[in-house]
Design an enzyme around this catalytic site. Structure first.
Site, PDB file in Angstrom:
ATOM      1  N   LYS A  55      13.257  41.817  42.339  1.00 36.11           N
ATOM      2  CA  LYS A  55      11.514  42.435  42.365  1.00 36.11           C
ATOM      3  C   LYS A  55      10.305  42.295  43.121  1.00 36.11           C
ATOM      4  O   LYS A  55       9.571  42.718  42.463  1.00 36.11           O
ATOM      5  CB  LYS A  55      11.786  43.605  41.172  1.00 36.11           C
ATOM      6  CG  LYS A  55      13.298  44.097  40.672  1.00 36.11           C
ATOM      7  CD  LYS A  55      13.848  44.929  41.748  1.00 36.11           C
ATOM      8  CE  LYS A  55      12.476  46.119  42.099  1.00 36.11           C
ATOM      9  NZ  LYS A  55      13.377  46.702  42.995  1.00 36.11           N
ATOM     10  N   GLY A  57       9.080  41.444  46.162  1.00 36.15           N
ATOM     11  CA  GLY A  57       8.912  41.750  47.818  1.00 36.15           C
ATOM     12  C   GLY A  57      10.024  41.806  48.333  1.00 36.15           C
ATOM     13  O   GLY A  57       9.294  41.623  49.575  1.00 36.15           O
ATOM     14  N   THR A  58      11.067  41.555  47.958  1.00 37.22           N
ATOM     15  CA  THR A  58      12.238  41.434  48.840  1.00 37.22           C
ATOM     16  C   THR A  58      11.783  42.256  50.329  1.00 37.22           C
ATOM     17  O   THR A  58      12.027  41.517  51.402  1.00 37.22           O
ATOM     18  CB  THR A  58      13.950  41.176  48.598  1.00 37.22           C
ATOM     19  OG1 THR A  58      13.372  40.530  46.891  1.00 37.22           O
ATOM     20  CG2 THR A  58      14.359  41.016  49.252  1.00 37.22           C
ATOM     21  N   THR A  59      11.732  43.604  50.104  1.00 33.70           N
ATOM     22  CA  THR A  59      12.200  44.260  50.804  1.00 33.70           C
ATOM     23  C   THR A  59      10.702  44.317  52.232  1.00 33.70           C
ATOM     24  O   THR A  59      11.175  44.770  53.495  1.00 33.70           O
ATOM     25  CB  THR A  59      11.730  46.057  50.779  1.00 33.70           C
ATOM     26  OG1 THR A  59      12.816  45.799  49.378  1.00 33.70           O
ATOM     27  CG2 THR A  59      12.622  46.565  51.501  1.00 33.70           C
ATOM     28  N   HIS A 118      19.069  36.178  46.176  1.00 34.56           N
ATOM     29  CA  HIS A 118      17.985  36.253  45.200  1.00 34.56           C
ATOM     30  C   HIS A 118      18.885  34.641  44.293  1.00 34.56           C
ATOM     31  O   HIS A 118      18.833  34.461  43.098  1.00 34.56           O
ATOM     32  CB  HIS A 118      18.724  37.173  43.311  1.00 34.56           C
ATOM     33  CG  HIS A 118      18.428  38.302  44.723  1.00 34.56           C
ATOM     34  ND1 HIS A 118      16.920  38.591  45.358  1.00 34.56           N
ATOM     35  CD2 HIS A 118      18.452  39.583  44.104  1.00 34.56           C
ATOM     36  CE1 HIS A 118      16.627  40.259  45.001  1.00 34.56           C
ATOM     37  NE2 HIS A 118      17.835  40.348  45.133  1.00 34.56           N
ATOM     38  N   SER A 148       8.367  46.217  37.481  1.00 36.58           N
ATOM     39  CA  SER A 148       9.285  47.934  39.043  1.00 36.58           C
ATOM     40  C   SER A 148      10.552  47.137  38.652  1.00 36.58           C
ATOM     41  O   SER A 148      11.224  48.159  38.635  1.00 36.58           O
ATOM     42  CB  SER A 148       8.895  46.165  39.780  1.00 36.58           C
ATOM     43  OG  SER A 148       9.426  46.408  41.203  1.00 36.58           O
TER      44      SER A 148
END
Ligand code: A3P
Length: 307
Positions: A55, A57-59, A118, A148
């Protein structure tokens, strides 16, 4: 790594327990994939690994990395979720339902392969260091990260499951017992590695990237050794294609169906995308509690961040 049956356990949420390996609390369903990744992953020197705590900002970083490395096929971001463009190491590659062809499809040593993970640096550091691959780590302030995650879990919980109460989430975050935690040790592992070896580990915060996306995307382009760092038009185009507004408007990213590896649909990776959104949800008391922990964990170790 340890035998899964003998690992310490703690209750998390929704009847699920977490198990602890080397100080980190993990979802049991993720452990076999993590153990295999740690034992078997042999990165190529020109691999790029995107690492993050969930959560943070990986995307967004997945889309940016894909866009930078595959600038000529930027339009792939219109039809594909960023999660389908960059495989998730411990799930897509080494997880129980892994796509077995991923490695063989991309096995040429010349190809730039990208993966996200992760897994903490504490588990994979030696693998990264001995291979010479590059690592990009994104982090986010602890209160927005928790906020988030709390929304993510509650949005897609099954109807019959009780909600993950915010007070409980704060308590578990502070005790370091949520999936992938402790957050602070996760961040510090990668931060130390980046201080030690900035040419191989790029460390960026979600807030820096939000505040001045173009400048930091240029830094990222330089780190990745791509030739168009000073081509403002290309940089603009990359930044725009990966912006929250554009990405979340694509049909593929509005998709409500769950992904095969996780009970989460594509649209659950896009919510508010604001810095400081936690202020709308966390109580003053919760904020003070997390800030005190941030001072203790980050500031005392010289990382003035997160408050
Ligand atoms: P919020 O829940 O605060 O909105 P991850 O990708 O690591 O799961 O992180 C998800 C968070 O990143 C969510 O934060 C999501 O809205 C935000 N996000 C997703 N895509 C983004 C983008 N292109 N730009 C900025 N933030 C993005």
């Amino acid at each position: 790594m340890e035998n899964q049956n003998l690992l310490p356990e703690e209750k998390w949420w929704g009847g699920q327990n977490l198990q602890q390996i080397n100080g980190f609390w993990l979802l049991p369903m993720m452990i076999p994939g993590i153990q295999r990744a740690v034992a078997e992953f042999k990165p190529h020197p020109n691999d790029i690994i995107l690492a993050s705590f969930p959560k943070t900002g990986t995307t967004w970083l997945k889309s940016l990395l894909y866009a930078i490395i595959n600038y000529s096929s930027l339009d792939s971001l219109v039809k594909n979720s960023p999660h389908d463009l960059i495989p998730f190491l411990e799930v897509d590659v080494y997880g129980e339902s892994s796509k077995s062809n991923i490695m063989s499809d991309t096995n040429s040593c010349d190809a730039t392969r990208m993966f996200n993970t992760h897994i903490p640096y504490q588990f994979l550091g030696e693998t990264f260091e001995s291979s010479g691959c590059r690592v990009v780590y994104v982090t986010r302030n602890p209160k927005d990260t928790l906020n988030s995650l709390w929304h993510f879990v509650n949005k897609w919980k099954m109807d019959e499951q009780a909600p993950w109460e915010l007070e409980e989430a704060v308590e578990q975050f502070c005790r370091g017992v949520i999936p992938g935690a402790p957050y602070y040790e996760h961040v510090l592992g990668y931060r130390m590695a980046s201080l030690k070896n900035p040419g191989k580990v790029f460390f960026i915060t979600y807030e820096e990237l939000k505040n001045d996306t173009n400048t930091h995307v240029k830094r990222l382009i330089e780190f990745l050794g791509c030739p168009f760092r000073d081509d403002d038009k290309k940089v603009e185009e990359i930044v725009k294609s990966c912006s929250f507004e554009i990405l979340s408007s694509h049909e593929v990213n509005k998709f409500e169906e769950c992904r095969p590896w996780f009970p989460m649909p594509n649209n659950s990776f896009f919510r508010q995308a604001e810095v400081g959104d936690h202020k709308r949800y966390l109580s003053e008391e919760a904020i003070e509690r997390i800030d005190a922990l941030t001072r203790e964990k980050f500031h005392k170790s010289g990382f003035i961040y997160g408050i």
